[in-house]
Design a protein around this motif. Structure first.
Motif, PDB file in Angstrom:
ATOM      1  N   ALA A   1       0.856  -1.186   0.000  1.00 26.04           N
ATOM      2  CA  ALA A   1       0.000   0.000   0.000  1.00 26.04           C
ATOM      3  C   ALA A   1       0.890   1.234   0.000  1.00 26.04           C
ATOM      4  CB  ALA A   1      -0.898  -0.009   1.223  1.00 26.04           C
ATOM      5  N   MET A   2       0.703   2.087  -1.004  1.00 24.41           N
ATOM      6  CA  MET A   2       1.506   3.313  -1.103  1.00 24.41           C
ATOM      7  C   MET A   2       0.636   4.435  -1.639  1.00 24.41           C
ATOM      8  SD  MET A   2       4.990   1.645  -2.757  1.00 24.41           S
ATOM      9  CE  MET A   2       6.102   3.053  -2.703  1.00 24.41           C
ATOM     10  N   SER A   3       0.959   5.643  -1.246  1.00 27.17           N
ATOM     11  CA  SER A   3       0.265   6.804  -1.804  1.00 27.17           C
ATOM     12  C   SER A   3       0.983   7.224  -3.091  1.00 27.17           C
ATOM     13  CB  SER A   3       0.292   7.957  -0.812  1.00 27.17           C
ATOM     14  OG  SER A   3       1.622   8.426  -0.676  1.00 27.17           O
ATOM     15  N   CYS A   4       0.346   8.084  -3.867  1.00 35.90           N
ATOM     16  CA  CYS A   4       1.003   8.587  -5.088  1.00 35.90           C
ATOM     17  C   CYS A   4       2.331   9.259  -4.746  1.00 35.90           C
ATOM     18  CB  CYS A   4       0.099   9.590  -5.806  1.00 35.90           C
ATOM     19  SG  CYS A   4      -1.346   8.847  -6.584  1.00 35.90           S
ATOM     20  N   ARG A   5       2.345  10.020  -3.656  1.00 36.59           N
ATOM     21  CA  ARG A   5       3.592  10.706  -3.261  1.00 36.59           C
ATOM     22  C   ARG A   5       4.699   9.699  -2.956  1.00 36.59           C
ATOM     23  NH1 ARG A   5       3.260  16.225  -1.707  1.00 36.59           N
ATOM     24  NH2 ARG A   5       1.096  16.867  -1.425  1.00 36.59           N
ATOM     25  N   GLN A   6       4.343   8.682  -2.173  1.00 38.23           N
ATOM     26  CA  GLN A   6       5.348   7.674  -1.792  1.00 38.23           C
ATOM     27  C   GLN A   6       5.852   6.914  -3.007  1.00 38.23           C
ATOM     28  OE1 GLN A   6       2.824   5.607   1.017  1.00 38.23           O
ATOM     29  NE2 GLN A   6       3.842   6.518   2.788  1.00 38.23           N
ATOM     30  N   LEU A   7       4.923   6.556  -3.895  1.00 36.77           N
ATOM     31  CA  LEU A   7       5.290   5.771  -5.072  1.00 36.77           C
ATOM     32  C   LEU A   7       6.182   6.573  -6.025  1.00 36.77           C
ATOM     33  CD1 LEU A   7       4.976   3.181  -6.718  1.00 36.77           C
ATOM     34  CD2 LEU A   7       2.796   4.064  -7.591  1.00 36.77           C
ATOM     35  N   ALA A   8       5.793   7.812  -6.274  1.00 38.85           N
ATOM     36  CA  ALA A   8       6.597   8.639  -7.188  1.00 38.85           C
ATOM     37  C   ALA A   8       7.997   8.847  -6.608  1.00 38.85           C
ATOM     38  CB  ALA A   8       5.900   9.969  -7.441  1.00 38.85           C
ATOM     39  N   ARG A   9       8.065   9.066  -5.292  1.00 39.57           N
ATOM     40  CA  ARG A   9       9.372   9.286  -4.671  1.00 39.57           C
ATOM     41  C   ARG A   9      10.222   8.007  -4.707  1.00 39.57           C
ATOM     42  NH1 ARG A   9      13.647   9.899  -3.945  1.00 39.57           N
ATOM     43  NH2 ARG A   9      14.881  11.125  -2.481  1.00 39.57           N
ATOM     44  N   ALA A  10       9.581   6.866  -4.436  1.00 42.58           N
ATOM     45  CA  ALA A  10      10.330   5.594  -4.398  1.00 42.58           C
ATOM     46  C   ALA A  10      10.913   5.241  -5.758  1.00 42.58           C
ATOM     47  CB  ALA A  10       9.426   4.463  -3.912  1.00 42.58           C
ATOM     48  N   ALA A  11      10.246   5.686  -6.833  1.00 41.01           N
ATOM     49  CA  ALA A  11      10.697   5.322  -8.184  1.00 41.01           C
ATOM     50  C   ALA A  11      11.538   6.416  -8.836  1.00 41.01           C
ATOM     51  CB  ALA A  11       9.472   5.017  -9.054  1.00 41.01           C
ATOM     52  N   LEU A  12      11.877   7.448  -8.087  1.00 42.14           N
ATOM     53  CA  LEU A  12      12.592   8.589  -8.684  1.00 42.14           C
ATOM     54  C   LEU A  12      13.898   8.164  -9.362  1.00 42.14           C
ATOM     55  CD1 LEU A  12      12.413  11.676  -9.016  1.00 42.14           C
ATOM     56  CD2 LEU A  12      13.699  11.911  -6.873  1.00 42.14           C
ATOM     57  N   PHE A  13      14.565   7.159  -8.792  1.00 42.02           N
ATOM     58  CA  PHE A  13      15.846   6.710  -9.367  1.00 42.02           C
ATOM     59  C   PHE A  13      15.695   6.278 -10.821  1.00 42.02           C
ATOM     60  CE2 PHE A  13      15.354   2.066  -9.452  1.00 42.02           C
ATOM     61  CZ  PHE A  13      14.301   1.861  -8.564  1.00 42.02           C
ATOM     62  N   LEU A  14      14.504   5.820 -11.192  1.00 37.76           N
ATOM     63  CA  LEU A  14      14.301   5.355 -12.577  1.00 37.76           C
ATOM     64  C   LEU A  14      14.303   6.516 -13.581  1.00 37.76           C
ATOM     65  CD1 LEU A  14      11.569   2.609 -12.009  1.00 37.76           C
ATOM     66  CD2 LEU A  14      13.969   2.253 -12.663  1.00 37.76           C
ATOM     67  N   ALA A  15      14.060   7.719 -13.091  1.00 43.96           N
ATOM     68  CA  ALA A  15      14.085   8.893 -13.979  1.00 43.96           C
ATOM     69  C   ALA A  15      15.479   9.502 -14.059  1.00 43.96           C
ATOM     70  CB  ALA A  15      13.078   9.937 -13.488  1.00 43.96           C
ATOM     71  N   PHE A  16      16.394   9.015 -13.200  1.00 44.26           N
ATOM     72  CA  PHE A  16      17.733   9.621 -13.146  1.00 44.26           C
ATOM     73  C   PHE A  16      18.820   8.550 -13.213  1.00 44.26           C
ATOM     74  CE2 PHE A  16      14.792  12.800 -11.673  1.00 44.26           C
ATOM     75  CZ  PHE A  16      15.237  13.935 -12.341  1.00 44.26           C
ATOM     76  N   ASP A  17      18.737   7.751 -14.269  1.00 43.30           N
ATOM     77  CA  ASP A  17      19.800   6.780 -14.574  1.00 43.30           C
ATOM     78  C   ASP A  17      20.086   5.774 -13.467  1.00 43.30           C
ATOM     79  OD1 ASP A  17      20.397   7.494 -17.179  1.00 43.30           O
ATOM     80  OD2 ASP A  17      21.642   9.178 -16.528  1.00 43.30           O
ATOM     81  N   GLY A  18      19.093   5.490 -12.634  1.00 42.63           N
ATOM     82  CA  GLY A  18      19.274   4.456 -11.618  1.00 42.63           C
ATOM     83  C   GLY A  18      19.822   4.971 -10.301  1.00 42.63           C
ATOM     84  N   ARG A  19      20.013   6.306 -10.231  1.00 44.78           N
ATOM     85  CA  ARG A  19      20.589   6.913  -9.022  1.00 44.78           C
ATOM     86  C   ARG A  19      19.581   7.884  -8.426  1.00 44.78           C
ATOM     87  NH1 ARG A  19      23.453  11.151  -9.230  1.00 44.78           N
ATOM     88  NH2 ARG A  19      24.734  11.655  -7.440  1.00 44.78           N
ATOM     89  N   ASP A  20      19.403   7.810  -7.117  1.00 42.58           N
ATOM     90  CA  ASP A  20      18.514   8.778  -6.468  1.00 42.58           C
ATOM     91  C   ASP A  20      19.179  10.163  -6.572  1.00 42.58           C
ATOM     92  OD1 ASP A  20      16.348   8.657  -3.707  1.00 42.58           O
ATOM     93  OD2 ASP A  20      17.339  10.490  -4.396  1.00 42.58           O
TER      94      ASP A  20
END
Ligand code: DON
Length: 307
Positions: free
Chosen positions: A197-216
């Motif tokens: 169970a995750m909120s949109c905020r939590q999910l977007a933050r958790a996946a941020l590394f995927l938008a930046f070459d695998g690095r947070d």
């Protein structure tokens, strides 16, 4: 470009459509969710989160969890993973069994149900299913910087009680010798990661590394190698919505992953990570209003990877 204004415009554009689509009912606990819910969150490269609607309300991420399990497995096992699962779009529903028979129990890709089960089996390895679930939860909490992320055991139980179809897929693969662990061990972990169970905020933050070459981009922590990040995004683009992946690429043009809880995760490389939630689904199990919101967002931001 002011993201807050764009998000307000997107929310206004989807308002007349709220409640459209069909809430998943084959997992009884999901059928109880209010179909009019709508939330969206975008996290940018500075880690700043912009949200609208019900973006703080946790929902069942379901198949979106497959992106994280796939990423974790690829990072741990490397190319050996491709001995157990393919990397081609299936053009079939997420729980299709016909292709499995034709292809000797080797799932087409890690994002359809049988593919995700093989990934789960790999991640359990010689260890315990609980240990894998603990690792996954720790990874998501760390990436989202939020210890509030949890597994909704009521949803996991509800899916297990009605999970004949997934049991069939798992037993079918077992018959071909494609699962190392017991079917029920694999499924117990699979149902649990789907019940995150995750909120949109939590999910977007958790996946941020995927938008930046695998690095947070905020903490600097490398989650997956850069080349693997590209491959995870490629897989999301081609397989993230099963037999609706072409339509999603056509309309939105971002790597994305749907879940039958009504969530969609979309990655805008170099820009940010987007999570949207609205429970009503189209026939392929993608949120109908969620996809519409992403279409509006991409129109306004020009974030399609196709320019
Ligand atoms: O295994 C299932 O059927 C569910 N736990 C997940 C399916 C799902 O989310 C499909 N994606 N849109």
């Amino acid at each position: 470009m002011d993201i807050e204004t764009i998000l307000a415009d997107v929310a206004a554009a989807v308002e007349p459509h709220r409640g459209a689509g069909k809430v998943a009912s084959y997992i009884p606990a999901l059928a109880e969710v209010d179909p009019r819910k709508f939330g969206i969150a975008i996290v940018d490269g500075q880690g700043k989160c912009h949200g609208a609607g019900d973006c703080d309300e946790p929902f069942s991420i379901q198949s979106i969890s497959k992106v994280f399990t796939f990423g974790l497995a690829l990072e741990r096992v490397g190319p050996a993973l491709w001995k157990r699962v393919g990397r081609e779009p299936s053009g079939s529903p997420f729980n299709s069994i016909v292709q499995l028979e034709r292809e000797s129990g080797v799932p087409r890709n890690p994002l359809i149900n049988p593919g995700a089960m093989v990934v789960t089996d790999q991640l359990i390895g010689d260890g315990a299913a609980d240990a894998f679930i603990d690792d996954l939860l720790a990874l998501l909490r760390e990436e989202a910087q939020d210890d509030g992320i949890f597994i909704d055991s009521r949803v996991a139980l509800s899916e297990s009680e009605t999970g004949s179809r997934n049991r069939s897929l798992a037993w079918f693969m077992k018959a071909f010798g494609r699962l190392d662990n017991d079917v029920e061990t694999v499924l117990s972990a699979y149902f649990r990661h789907c019940a995150l169970a995750m909120s949109c905020r939590q999910l977007a933050r958790a996946a941020l590394f995927l938008a930046f070459d695998g690095r947070d981009p905020v903490t600097g922590r490398r989650v997956v190698a850069s080349r693997r990040c590209r491959r995870i995004n490629a897989m999301m683009m081609l397989c993230g919505h099963y037999d609706n992946s072409g339509e999603f690429a056509f309309r939105i043009g971002l790597p994305g992953k749907s879940g039958v809880g009504g969530g969609i995760l979309a990655i805008a490389p170099g820009k940010g990570s987007i999570a949207v939630w609205s429970p009503g689904l189209n026939s392929a199990g993608t949120s109908q209003v969620g996809a519409l919101a992403l279409e509006k967002l991409v129109e306004r931001t020009g974030w399609s990877v196709f320019g």
